[in-house]
Scaffold this active site. Sequence first.
Site, PDB file in Angstrom:
ATOM      1  N   ARG A 164       0.729  -1.086  -0.051  1.00 51.22           N
ATOM      2  CA  ARG A 164      -0.027  -0.072   0.235  1.00 51.22           C
ATOM      3  C   ARG A 164       0.942   1.267  -0.136  1.00 51.22           C
ATOM      4  O   ARG A 164       1.988   1.201   0.337  1.00 51.22           O
ATOM      5  CB  ARG A 164      -0.807  -0.024   1.234  1.00 51.22           C
ATOM      6  CG  ARG A 164      -1.962  -1.264   1.257  1.00 51.22           C
ATOM      7  CD  ARG A 164      -2.697  -1.017   2.531  1.00 51.22           C
ATOM      8  NE  ARG A 164      -3.655  -2.207   2.917  1.00 51.22           N
ATOM      9  CZ  ARG A 164      -3.329  -3.607   3.422  1.00 51.22           C
ATOM     10  NH1 ARG A 164      -2.134  -3.480   3.968  1.00 51.22           N
ATOM     11  NH2 ARG A 164      -4.168  -4.215   3.531  1.00 51.22           N
ATOM     12  N   LYS A 188      -2.239  -2.422   8.005  1.00 56.64           N
ATOM     13  CA  LYS A 188      -3.412  -2.004   8.796  1.00 56.64           C
ATOM     14  C   LYS A 188      -3.504  -2.762  10.236  1.00 56.64           C
ATOM     15  O   LYS A 188      -3.189  -3.950  10.381  1.00 56.64           O
ATOM     16  CB  LYS A 188      -4.719  -2.361   8.102  1.00 56.64           C
ATOM     17  CG  LYS A 188      -4.767  -1.672   6.983  1.00 56.64           C
ATOM     18  CD  LYS A 188      -6.276  -1.957   6.156  1.00 56.64           C
ATOM     19  CE  LYS A 188      -6.321  -1.066   4.913  1.00 56.64           C
ATOM     20  NZ  LYS A 188      -7.672  -1.354   4.204  1.00 56.64           N
ATOM     21  N   HIS A 258      -2.742   2.256  -5.719  1.00 60.25           N
ATOM     22  CA  HIS A 258      -3.649   1.048  -5.458  1.00 60.25           C
ATOM     23  C   HIS A 258      -3.713   0.027  -6.951  1.00 60.25           C
ATOM     24  O   HIS A 258      -3.779  -0.865  -7.067  1.00 60.25           O
ATOM     25  CB  HIS A 258      -4.936   1.215  -5.046  1.00 60.25           C
ATOM     26  CG  HIS A 258      -5.365   0.745  -3.791  1.00 60.25           C
ATOM     27  ND1 HIS A 258      -4.543   0.969  -2.846  1.00 60.25           N
ATOM     28  CD2 HIS A 258      -6.181  -0.218  -3.430  1.00 60.25           C
ATOM     29  CE1 HIS A 258      -5.073  -0.113  -1.923  1.00 60.25           C
ATOM     30  NE2 HIS A 258      -6.255  -0.736  -2.314  1.00 60.25           N
ATOM     31  N   ARG A 261      -0.854  -2.088  -6.948  1.00 63.39           N
ATOM     32  CA  ARG A 261      -1.021  -3.170  -6.016  1.00 63.39           C
ATOM     33  C   ARG A 261      -2.120  -4.084  -6.654  1.00 63.39           C
ATOM     34  O   ARG A 261      -1.927  -5.356  -6.596  1.00 63.39           O
ATOM     35  CB  ARG A 261      -1.814  -2.609  -4.819  1.00 63.39           C
ATOM     36  CG  ARG A 261      -1.972  -3.726  -3.765  1.00 63.39           C
ATOM     37  CD  ARG A 261      -2.398  -2.741  -2.335  1.00 63.39           C
ATOM     38  NE  ARG A 261      -3.250  -3.500  -1.300  1.00 63.39           N
ATOM     39  CZ  ARG A 261      -2.805  -4.406  -0.418  1.00 63.39           C
ATOM     40  NH1 ARG A 261      -1.398  -4.487  -0.513  1.00 63.39           N
ATOM     41  NH2 ARG A 261      -3.377  -4.907   0.442  1.00 63.39           N
ATOM     42  N   HIS A 284      -3.744  -9.224   3.528  1.00 60.27           N
ATOM     43  CA  HIS A 284      -5.216  -9.232   3.878  1.00 60.27           C
ATOM     44  C   HIS A 284      -5.633 -10.001   5.002  1.00 60.27           C
ATOM     45  O   HIS A 284      -5.040 -11.277   5.089  1.00 60.27           O
ATOM     46  CB  HIS A 284      -6.100  -9.684   2.674  1.00 60.27           C
ATOM     47  CG  HIS A 284      -6.121  -8.686   1.473  1.00 60.27           C
ATOM     48  ND1 HIS A 284      -6.435  -9.220   0.140  1.00 60.27           N
ATOM     49  CD2 HIS A 284      -5.831  -7.349   1.357  1.00 60.27           C
ATOM     50  CE1 HIS A 284      -6.364  -8.128  -0.744  1.00 60.27           C
ATOM     51  NE2 HIS A 284      -6.304  -6.925   0.077  1.00 60.27           N
ATOM     52  N   TYR A 293      -9.931 -10.943  -6.736  1.00 57.60           N
ATOM     53  CA  TYR A 293      -8.843 -10.606  -7.728  1.00 57.60           C
ATOM     54  C   TYR A 293      -8.979 -11.897  -8.602  1.00 57.60           C
ATOM     55  O   TYR A 293      -8.666 -11.934  -9.777  1.00 57.60           O
ATOM     56  CB  TYR A 293      -7.442 -10.801  -7.483  1.00 57.60           C
ATOM     57  CG  TYR A 293      -7.172  -9.233  -6.627  1.00 57.60           C
ATOM     58  CD1 TYR A 293      -6.845  -8.190  -7.138  1.00 57.60           C
ATOM     59  CD2 TYR A 293      -7.191  -9.436  -5.162  1.00 57.60           C
ATOM     60  CE1 TYR A 293      -6.418  -7.165  -6.491  1.00 57.60           C
ATOM     61  CE2 TYR A 293      -6.861  -7.974  -4.610  1.00 57.60           C
ATOM     62  CZ  TYR A 293      -6.469  -6.962  -5.301  1.00 57.60           C
ATOM     63  OH  TYR A 293      -6.269  -5.804  -4.710  1.00 57.60           O
TER      64      TYR A 293
END
Length: 313
Positions: A164, A188, A258, A261, A284, A293
């Site tokens: 990110r 995150k 992004h 990414r 994730h 994806y």
Amino acid sequence: MTGHTVSTDSAAEHVTRYLDHLTVERGAAANTVSSYRRDLGRYADYLGARGIDSLAEVTENDVREFLVQLRRGDPDTGSAPLADSSIARTLVAVRGFHKFAAAEGVVEADVAHAVRPPRPARRLPKSLPVDEVLAILESAGAPDHPRALRDRALLELLYSCGARISEATALDVDDIDATTRAVRLCGKGGKERVVPVGGPAIDALEAYLVRGRPALASRANPALFLNARGGRLSRQSAWQVLADAAARAGLDKAVSPHTLRHSFATHLLDGGADVRVVQELLGHASVTTTQVYTLVTVNTMREVYATAHPRAR
């Protein structure tokens, strides 16, 4: 009105009574009533077009079909498709209307109470073909300029490890291990992960660290990517680096960090990577997030199949 006396009045007449109820008894704001009038007027027109004269004839399926029509639009009336937010707002009005009709004894049952808004269409991530990614990387700038060396290193890293933009700009010099070709990213929730980095990205990082970063480092700073004043490069500036490179590469489409990414993930899956490995690389928490994806690659496979297989049509 009480009991189960079924009214034979038209849906439009009952809509008028419901709007009066909202205005007089509920004290609804004028804007709210106006919005309900528009939405329920559309609903009454829809029922009329289906030959439904009485509210008692309406079924749950009729309500669901109304929402479907809102989503796809109606060529016969020239109505454009509505956004999901507008459909959800319309459903609130329709459900309130049917609840009122049932409570007043106009109909025997509230046929709309179980209807939920349609699920929003799942948006597929936008990725770039490999040749366009390479064109962006090659357009990072003159190789001997400190900021150009930084920009090339930044973009190579973003695509090489799927970071990110916030993770990349938060990197310190010590987070890069050129020996093992790995980078430590803080994702995150402060969750760290170690991700492999490809050879070209390592080469670009080493060129930047040797010939670029010292010229930018006017003061002590652990940050890997520095701005012209020696401070940590901001997310906004990193975003601009990519936008400028994409423009120089001649891409006439919006490209964001992004996008790199998404391209990283899609190209890995196209190359045969397992979705759970890609999940770990992207950081994730759930594989469900990564599986979007796989929809991209399935669509790609369909296109290839349709054009390449002799019996596809």
